[in-house]
Design a protein around this motif. Structure first.
Motif: not given
Length: 130
Positions: A40-54
């Motif tokens: 109830a307290t987490a989600g899943v996303a598609i995004l760029e990682t490692g370049a600061g977007s996270d």
């Protein structure tokens, strides 16, 4: 349908955890991969990682959903109510096409678990392919 669960330790701080490699190892043939977190307290996303977007995502969530006393839901650490609102903004599941055993992600896309709940450092992720 093939399905399995994996355990992820997110730790005691908000985190974006890259699931892409685990998803790539799981898929086979053609179909659809569903990634679901039964929390109830987490989600899943598609995004760029490692370049600061996270980190940018976590900063944006802090601005949008501040960890303060405004929340009606008040058990756990201060501001924990915002963690229960998170899945309305970052859904608990995503679907990714699979062709020839390969995730059909864009060049910079990663599948990520987004967890802002510092009270629950262990997460289950269910991978299912149809």
């Amino acid at each position: 349908m093939r399905t399995e669960t994996i355990q992820v330790r997110t730790g005691e701080r908000p985190r974006v955890y890259d699931l892409t490699d685990a998803c790539a190892r799981f898929v086979d043939g053609d179909g659809l991969l569903n990634v679901f977190v039964p929390h109830a307290t987490a989600g899943v996303a598609i995004l760029e990682t490692g370049a600061g977007s996270d980190e940018d995502l976590l900063t944006a969530l802090d601005e949008l959903l501040p960890r303060d006393a405004r929340w009606q839901h008040r058990h756990g650490s201060p501001g924990h109510g915002r963690d229960h609102v998170l899945p309305a903004f970052i859904a608990p599941s995503i679907v990714v096409p699979v062709v020839g055993g390969q995730l059909q992600l864009g060049t910079w896309q990663s599948i990520c678990l987004v967890d802002t709940n510092v009270d629950n450092p262990e997460r289950t992720v269910r991978l299912s392919q149809i």
